[in-house]
Design a protein around this motif. Structure first.
Motif, PDB file in Angstrom:
ATOM      1  N   GLY A  53     -12.097  26.259  11.984  1.00 44.31           N
ATOM      2  CA  GLY A  53     -10.726  26.745  11.895  1.00 44.31           C
ATOM      3  C   GLY A  53     -10.512  28.028  12.678  1.00 44.31           C
ATOM      4  N   GLY A  54     -11.598  28.842  12.801  1.00 41.18           N
ATOM      5  CA  GLY A  54     -11.554  30.036  13.630  1.00 41.18           C
ATOM      6  C   GLY A  54     -10.463  31.012  13.233  1.00 41.18           C
ATOM      7  N   GLN A  55      -9.893  31.643  14.238  1.00 38.54           N
ATOM      8  CA  GLN A  55      -8.857  32.658  14.059  1.00 38.54           C
ATOM      9  C   GLN A  55      -7.502  32.176  14.573  1.00 38.54           C
ATOM     10  OE1 GLN A  55      -9.942  35.516  12.377  1.00 38.54           O
ATOM     11  NE2 GLN A  55     -11.774  34.211  12.263  1.00 38.54           N
ATOM     12  N   TRP A  56      -7.301  30.860  14.531  1.00 40.17           N
ATOM     13  CA  TRP A  56      -6.070  30.314  15.069  1.00 40.17           C
ATOM     14  C   TRP A  56      -4.867  30.531  14.133  1.00 40.17           C
ATOM     15  CZ3 TRP A  56      -6.070  28.894  19.982  1.00 40.17           C
ATOM     16  CH2 TRP A  56      -7.280  28.545  20.578  1.00 40.17           C
ATOM     17  N   THR A  57      -5.126  30.910  12.944  1.00 43.60           N
ATOM     18  CA  THR A  57      -4.095  31.205  11.928  1.00 43.60           C
ATOM     19  C   THR A  57      -3.340  29.937  11.520  1.00 43.60           C
ATOM     20  OG1 THR A  57      -3.823  33.411  12.858  1.00 43.60           O
ATOM     21  CG2 THR A  57      -2.155  32.660  11.309  1.00 43.60           C
ATOM     22  N   LEU A  58      -2.528  29.371  12.381  1.00 46.01           N
ATOM     23  CA  LEU A  58      -1.768  28.170  12.060  1.00 46.01           C
ATOM     24  C   LEU A  58      -2.533  26.938  12.531  1.00 46.01           C
ATOM     25  CD1 LEU A  58       0.893  27.084  10.864  1.00 46.01           C
ATOM     26  CD2 LEU A  58       1.845  27.147  13.179  1.00 46.01           C
ATOM     27  N   LEU A  59      -2.832  26.057  11.591  1.00 49.46           N
ATOM     28  CA  LEU A  59      -3.609  24.859  11.896  1.00 49.46           C
ATOM     29  C   LEU A  59      -2.799  23.619  11.524  1.00 49.46           C
ATOM     30  CD1 LEU A  59      -7.046  26.009  10.425  1.00 49.46           C
ATOM     31  CD2 LEU A  59      -6.331  26.060  12.829  1.00 49.46           C
ATOM     32  N   SER A  60      -2.927  22.596  12.330  1.00 48.27           N
ATOM     33  CA  SER A  60      -2.232  21.331  12.111  1.00 48.27           C
ATOM     34  C   SER A  60      -3.267  20.256  11.798  1.00 48.27           C
ATOM     35  CB  SER A  60      -1.415  20.947  13.350  1.00 48.27           C
ATOM     36  OG  SER A  60      -0.749  19.717  13.148  1.00 48.27           O
ATOM     37  N   THR A  61      -3.166  19.666  10.603  1.00 50.22           N
ATOM     38  CA  THR A  61      -4.119  18.639  10.173  1.00 50.22           C
ATOM     39  C   THR A  61      -3.431  17.275  10.148  1.00 50.22           C
ATOM     40  OG1 THR A  61      -3.592  19.059   7.851  1.00 50.22           O
ATOM     41  CG2 THR A  61      -5.431  20.289   8.804  1.00 50.22           C
ATOM     42  N   LEU A  73       0.854  -1.181   0.000  1.00 50.17           N
ATOM     43  CA  LEU A  73       0.000   0.000   0.000  1.00 50.17           C
ATOM     44  C   LEU A  73       0.889   1.229   0.000  1.00 50.17           C
ATOM     45  CD1 LEU A  73      -3.125   0.429   0.199  1.00 50.17           C
ATOM     46  CD2 LEU A  73      -2.786   0.880   2.613  1.00 50.17           C
ATOM     47  N   TYR A  74       0.493   2.242  -0.788  1.00 50.89           N
ATOM     48  CA  TYR A  74       1.259   3.486  -0.859  1.00 50.89           C
ATOM     49  C   TYR A  74       0.321   4.646  -0.529  1.00 50.89           C
ATOM     50  CZ  TYR A  74       5.215   1.018  -2.832  1.00 50.89           C
ATOM     51  OH  TYR A  74       6.283   0.170  -3.006  1.00 50.89           O
ATOM     52  N   VAL A  75       0.726   5.443   0.473  1.00 55.93           N
ATOM     53  CA  VAL A  75      -0.094   6.538   0.972  1.00 55.93           C
ATOM     54  C   VAL A  75       0.606   7.846   0.633  1.00 55.93           C
ATOM     55  CG1 VAL A  75      -1.252   7.526   2.981  1.00 55.93           C
ATOM     56  CG2 VAL A  75      -0.888   5.054   2.846  1.00 55.93           C
ATOM     57  N   GLY A  76      -0.102   8.730  -0.081  1.00 59.21           N
ATOM     58  CA  GLY A  76       0.463  10.016  -0.459  1.00 59.21           C
ATOM     59  C   GLY A  76       0.446  11.006   0.686  1.00 59.21           C
ATOM     60  N   GLY A  77       1.079  12.151   0.475  1.00 59.05           N
ATOM     61  CA  GLY A  77       1.121  13.190   1.491  1.00 59.05           C
ATOM     62  C   GLY A  77      -0.242  13.853   1.685  1.00 59.05           C
ATOM     63  N   LEU A  78      -0.443  14.397   2.877  1.00 57.83           N
ATOM     64  CA  LEU A  78      -1.697  15.068   3.208  1.00 57.83           C
ATOM     65  C   LEU A  78      -1.664  16.500   2.685  1.00 57.83           C
ATOM     66  CD1 LEU A  78      -4.427  14.839   4.669  1.00 57.83           C
ATOM     67  CD2 LEU A  78      -3.267  15.658   6.749  1.00 57.83           C
ATOM     68  N   ASN A  79      -2.750  16.925   2.036  1.00 55.94           N
ATOM     69  CA  ASN A  79      -2.883  18.282   1.508  1.00 55.94           C
ATOM     70  C   ASN A  79      -4.033  18.981   2.214  1.00 55.94           C
ATOM     71  OD1 ASN A  79      -1.046  18.052  -1.092  1.00 55.94           O
ATOM     72  ND2 ASN A  79      -2.310  16.217  -1.021  1.00 55.94           N
ATOM     73  N   ALA A  80      -3.948  20.306   2.324  1.00 55.56           N
ATOM     74  CA  ALA A  80      -4.977  21.077   3.022  1.00 55.56           C
ATOM     75  C   ALA A  80      -5.182  22.409   2.332  1.00 55.56           C
ATOM     76  CB  ALA A  80      -4.594  21.291   4.490  1.00 55.56           C
ATOM     77  N   ALA A  81      -6.450  22.863   2.273  1.00 55.29           N
ATOM     78  CA  ALA A  81      -6.815  24.160   1.720  1.00 55.29           C
ATOM     79  C   ALA A  81      -7.873  24.781   2.625  1.00 55.29           C
ATOM     80  CB  ALA A  81      -7.349  24.013   0.296  1.00 55.29           C
ATOM     81  N   THR A  82      -7.697  26.055   2.978  1.00 56.73           N
ATOM     82  CA  THR A  82      -8.572  26.718   3.940  1.00 56.73           C
ATOM     83  C   THR A  82      -9.529  27.680   3.241  1.00 56.73           C
ATOM     84  OG1 THR A  82      -6.955  28.485   4.284  1.00 56.73           O
ATOM     85  CG2 THR A  82      -6.810  26.554   5.733  1.00 56.73           C
ATOM     86  N   THR A  83     -10.704  27.846   3.856  1.00 55.60           N
ATOM     87  CA  THR A  83     -11.715  28.795   3.383  1.00 55.60           C
ATOM     88  C   THR A  83     -12.277  29.525   4.590  1.00 55.60           C
ATOM     89  OG1 THR A  83     -12.311  27.312   1.560  1.00 55.60           O
ATOM     90  CG2 THR A  83     -13.864  29.080   2.094  1.00 55.60           C
ATOM     91  N   PRO A  84     -11.945  30.805   4.773  1.00 58.67           N
ATOM     92  CA  PRO A  84     -12.469  31.554   5.929  1.00 58.67           C
ATOM     93  C   PRO A  84     -13.990  31.711   5.833  1.00 58.67           C
ATOM     94  CG  PRO A  84     -10.565  32.657   4.951  1.00 58.67           C
ATOM     95  CD  PRO A  84     -10.989  31.600   3.990  1.00 58.67           C
ATOM     96  N   ALA A  85     -14.610  31.974   6.979  1.00 58.13           N
ATOM     97  CA  ALA A  85     -16.058  32.162   7.052  1.00 58.13           C
ATOM     98  C   ALA A  85     -16.357  33.461   7.799  1.00 58.13           C
ATOM     99  CB  ALA A  85     -16.722  30.982   7.755  1.00 58.13           C
ATOM    100  N   LEU A  86     -17.578  33.990   7.571  1.00 66.66           N
ATOM    101  CA  LEU A  86     -17.977  35.207   8.286  1.00 66.66           C
ATOM    102  C   LEU A  86     -18.067  34.973   9.786  1.00 66.66           C
ATOM    103  CD1 LEU A  86     -20.695  36.619   5.858  1.00 66.66           C
ATOM    104  CD2 LEU A  86     -18.317  37.375   6.146  1.00 66.66           C
ATOM    105  N   ASP A  87     -18.404  33.764  10.162  1.00 69.78           N
ATOM    106  CA  ASP A  87     -18.431  33.417  11.574  1.00 69.78           C
ATOM    107  C   ASP A  87     -16.995  33.375  12.093  1.00 69.78           C
ATOM    108  OD1 ASP A  87     -18.844  32.455  14.094  1.00 69.78           O
ATOM    109  OD2 ASP A  87     -19.636  30.511  13.470  1.00 69.78           O
TER     110      ASP A  87
END
Length: 257
Positions: free
Chosen positions: A187-195, A110-124
């Motif tokens: 995601g809030g206002q934490w700026t740096l997020l770890s997934t 089994l071969y597992v690729g790297g994790l990718n992430a994309a953020t989308t801010p919200a009005l909340d």
């Protein structure tokens, strides 16, 4: 007297003509010469020489396709590029092929690729969505059923913000590559997020034991509330400074009693 001399020369001239005709039929061209005594001599020379037989060429321009240790060059004149037989991820069994540098091998099955992430801010201010995904490739000879657990932390602080568990990867066929994704919120206002994601394969495939694998990725959520507060604070400070400057430059008027 003249008739006798002419008649005596006739056989001699006739013989010369015969010799000349015979020389014309031969391979060489005859040469006729006469000396001072009046005697004719005929010399036949053969200048023809055999043409040289061309020898087979052993190389050089225009002599055919050259050869090399790897075989002959195709008609196009360009040797095909060598096919890679190994990669940074190591070779796999079955239909897996080679693994890119971002893939992690699980027992070569089994071969597992790297994790990718994309953020989308919200009005909340407490909202914000983080899309995470990765690829998984079956390099075994039998189908697999897997599951993936996603979660997200606040980066600097070990605070769990959201999680999506038991994402099913059903019937992953041999040689198939599939994209597994999830939506993480808050995601809030934490700026740096770890997934993070943990992929759990079957306990064994084709008699080979498999273990879970975890991939991680850092991403940045734009802290629009924090940025807005900083902008408003800067404008407020600038307004206060302008008011102070205007107040200092205003003339002081004495009020008479």
């Amino acid at each position: 007297m003249s008739r006798g001399r002419r008649s005596s020369r006739t056989p001699l001239l006739f013989a010369v003509v015969l010799v000349i005709l015979a020389g014309g039929v031969s391979a060489g061209a005859p040469a006729v010469a006469a000396d001072d005594s009046g005697t004719l001599s005929v010399t036949i020379t053969d200048d023809a020489t055999p043409a040289p037989t061309p020898s087979p060429s052993t190389g050089g321009a225009g002599t055919g396709a050259p050869t090399s240790p790897g075989g002959s060059v195709p008609a196009g004149g360009v040797r095909p590029a060598p096919i890679p037989v190994s990669g940074s991820g190591g070779s796999s069994t079955g239909g897996g092929g080679t693994a890119p540098a971002t893939e992690v091998s699980v027992a070569g099955m089994l071969y597992v690729g790297g994790l990718n992430a994309a953020t989308t801010p919200a009005l909340d201010p407490a909202g914000g969505v983080v899309d995470v995904w990765f690829t998984v490739r079956n390099a075994a000879s039998t189908p697999m059923d897997l599951s993936a657990d996603f979660w997200m932390d606040a980066g600097v602080f070990p605070q769990r913000l959201d999680a999506v568990d038991d994402v099913a990867v059903s019937a992953l066929q041999p040689g198939e590559t599939r994209v597994v994704s999830a939506h993480l919120q808050h995601g809030g206002q934490w700026t740096l997020l770890s997934t993070h994601v943990t992929l759990t394969p079957p306990e064994s495939v084709d008699g080979v034991a498999l273990t879970p694998v975890t991939r991680d990725a850092l991403t940045v959520m734009f802290p629009w509330v924090v940025v807005l507060l900083l902008v408003l604070g800067g404008l407020a400070v600038a307004a206060v400074q302008v008011v102070r400057v205007v107040a200092r430059r205003a003339p002081v008027t004495a009020v008479a009693a």
